[in-house]
Design an enzyme around this catalytic site. Structure first.
Site, PDB file in Angstrom:
ATOM      1  N   LYS A 157      40.733  36.420  43.655  1.00 31.98           N
ATOM      2  CA  LYS A 157      39.676  37.383  43.346  1.00 31.98           C
ATOM      3  C   LYS A 157      38.746  37.484  44.562  1.00 31.98           C
ATOM      4  O   LYS A 157      38.463  36.467  45.216  1.00 31.98           O
ATOM      5  CB  LYS A 157      38.911  36.894  42.117  1.00 31.98           C
ATOM      6  CG  LYS A 157      37.840  37.823  41.587  1.00 31.98           C
ATOM      7  CD  LYS A 157      37.210  37.221  40.325  1.00 31.98           C
ATOM      8  CE  LYS A 157      36.167  38.135  39.688  1.00 31.98           C
ATOM      9  NZ  LYS A 157      35.600  37.551  38.444  1.00 31.98           N
TER      10      LYS A 157
ATOM     11  N   SER B  35      35.901  40.583  34.438  1.00 30.03           N
ATOM     12  CA  SER B  35      35.828  41.169  35.764  1.00 30.03           C
ATOM     13  C   SER B  35      37.011  40.826  36.660  1.00 30.03           C
ATOM     14  O   SER B  35      37.204  41.458  37.699  1.00 30.03           O
ATOM     15  CB  SER B  35      34.538  40.701  36.451  1.00 30.03           C
ATOM     16  OG  SER B  35      34.551  39.301  36.644  1.00 30.03           O
TER      17      SER B  35
ATOM     18  N   SER C   4      35.577  36.530  31.825  1.00 31.91           N
ATOM     19  CA  SER C   4      36.197  37.308  32.902  1.00 31.91           C
ATOM     20  C   SER C   4      37.545  36.798  33.378  1.00 31.91           C
ATOM     21  O   SER C   4      38.205  37.465  34.186  1.00 31.91           O
ATOM     22  CB  SER C   4      35.247  37.403  34.104  1.00 31.91           C
ATOM     23  OG  SER C   4      34.154  38.235  33.792  1.00 31.91           O
TER      24      SER C   4
END
Length: 485
Positions: free
Chosen positions: A78, A153, A177
């Site tokens: 990420k 996310s 997330s």
């Protein structure tokens, strides 16, 4: 089977037996990324040249007999993890050209094990979102249905696993997330206990809630990744100095006598019919495996979303004050004077959702409202933690849905923040309590969308939820299905 289809443990076996090289595996992964990326949009930055150099080094390490289970494995991160010399944006224009001078501890531990980084993955801006639609670098699409969101996310991390663009990834989980996108994309995702994995070098959203964890294709890979990144880090003051067990040793497949709690507050009217059916099937599977079910109550669940959006936004308003155009990140070239430069730099650099949360948090912390909102939210957080402490006096694991619905359509909730925030209603309490939980594939909707079940464990008892998740995985075939993309 194509090389890019292999799990970590499958690819490790072939690398160790010299049936395939890391360079071959990395080239196959880079070609796969090139092939499907226009339809998915998982990546913000790709690193093919350095990946091949790392793969060559991994092959030499394996040949010398110095290999780790992750040596030569193509991974992705990420874009919230600092990576020395590699652009790190956190999904925001304000960090569009930011090149970090050092790396996050979690990435350093993976890099030291000899893995190969193929790129940095898309996410909601500063991890604020449940759909990956707030990224400044475009929307990531769900590989199971490209008209749907992948979750957020860590949507790019989950989509990359479902699209076979990386063997495993790391995400972060502040309110769900990791677990919510893992559920929407048919992956395994684990949020460890707060303090289990270092947050040093991870761009902060809400510091008392953020946690690093893996997103993988199966539970065994999840245990391998967690074992690689977990452990005390003196650079992170919230890191807990407690031994890290061998998580793969916990994968016995045996859940006989395991006491699983079913909280009545999570099985409510309005739960999607397909999600309810998947949970009923999962409960029956565990019964056949010998687990025992206990009805429990987590009575303050109804207050979790409101509590979260006071605490998280308050911490965000403080953490994001550092992006002022002075020290790093975007600086407006249309400003006149220092204050105007700071104002315009932030106005131009931040997106709408980030601005909304900064304003909410600043309001909650402001004079005259601090006690009424922020302090009260902290008191409710203590009550929610107490709910879990009491529940774990009677049960070993708590089973719930991850999300109330399967993945929704892109744009469906973007103009309704309250509906968007409710997407995380079943995951947020775990972050407030600071304990561990994971998402495991548990079925599909009538329209073919993945559904995940959530297993919540006691603090620092990731072994038990991994054992329970692995046993379920061995008894079902949901994790073997692949997105056709």
């Amino acid at each position: 089977m194509d090389i890019f289809e292999l799990t970590i443990h499958e690819l490790h076996g072939k690398l160790k037996a010299r049936q395939v090289s890391s360079v071959e595996a990395t080239r196959a992964m880079l070609e796969r990324i090139e092939s499907v990326e226009p339809r998915v949009g998982s990546f913000i930055t790709r690193t093919p040249e350095s990946a091949l150099a790392e793969a060559e080094a991994a092959d030499r390490r394996i040949a010398s007999g110095d290999g780790h289970v992750l040596t030569g494995i193509p991974l992705a991160l990420k874009d919230i993890f600092l990576t020395e010399g590699i652009r790190t944006t956190c999904g925001s224009r304000i960090l569009d050209n930011f090149i970090p001078p050092y790396s996050a501890t979690a990435w350093e531990r993976l890099r030291d094990s000899g893995c190969v980084l193929v790129g940095k993955l898309n996410q909601d801006e500063f991890a604020m979102g449940s759909s990956n639609e707030s990224s400044a670098f475009g929307v990531t699409r769900n590989p199971w249905d490209t008209t749907r969101i992948p979750g957020g996310s860590s949507g790019g991390s989950a989509a990359a696993i479902a699209a076979r663009q990386a063997t495993a990834t790391l995400g972060t989980d502040t309110g769900g997330s990791i677990r919510q996108p893992a559920s929407h994309c048919g992956c395994v995702g684990l949020k460890p206990t707060y303090g289990r994995v270092s947050r040093y070098g991870v761009i902060a959203y809400a510091s008392s809630l953020d946690q690093v964890g893996p997103i993988t294709r199966d539970v065994t890979d999840c245990a391998i990744m967690l074992g690689a990144v977990a452990g005390y880090d003196p650079k992170d003051s919230t890191s807990v100095n407690t031994p890290v067990p061998d998580y793969t040793a916990a994968l016995t497949g045996d859940v006989k006598g395991l006491k699983i709690g079913l909280p009545k507050e999570y099985f409510i009217d309005g739960l999607d019919r397909d999600v309810q059916a998947a949970m009923d099937q999962a409960i029956e599977t565990y019964r056949r495996l010998g687990a025992e079910f206990v009805d429990i109550s987590l009575p303050h669940t109804d207050y979790a979303v409101a509590t979260y959006y006071l605490i998280a936004t308050a911490e965000a308003s403080s953490n994001l004050a550092r992006y002022d155009g002075v020290r790093f990140g975007h600086r407006s070239d249309r400003a006149e004077g220092l204050i105007d430069m700071m104002t315009k730099s932030r106005s131009e650099g931040f997106g709408a959702e980030v601005k909304r949360r900064i304003m909410l948090g600043t309001y909650a912390l402001s004079s005259g409202y601090y006690d009424a909102y922020y302090v009260k939210a902290q008191k409710v957080r203590t009550l929610i933690m107490g709910d879990f402490t009491r529940a774990f006096g009677d049960v070993d694991v708590v089973l719930t849905p991850v999300a109330p619905t399967p993945a929704f359509r892109i744009g469906e909730k973007v103009d309704d923040p309250l509906q968007m925030y409710l997407s995380d209603i079943f995951t947020i309490p775990v972050n407030l309590a600071g304990t561990c939980a994971m998402s495991v594939p548990a079925g599909f909707s009538a329209s073919g969308l993945p559904i995940g079940l959530q297993l919540i464990g006691r603090p620092f008892d990731e072994e038990t939820i991994l054992r329970a998740g692995h046993a379920f995985e061995q008894a079902t075939e949901w994790h073997t299905r692949k997105a056709e993309i």
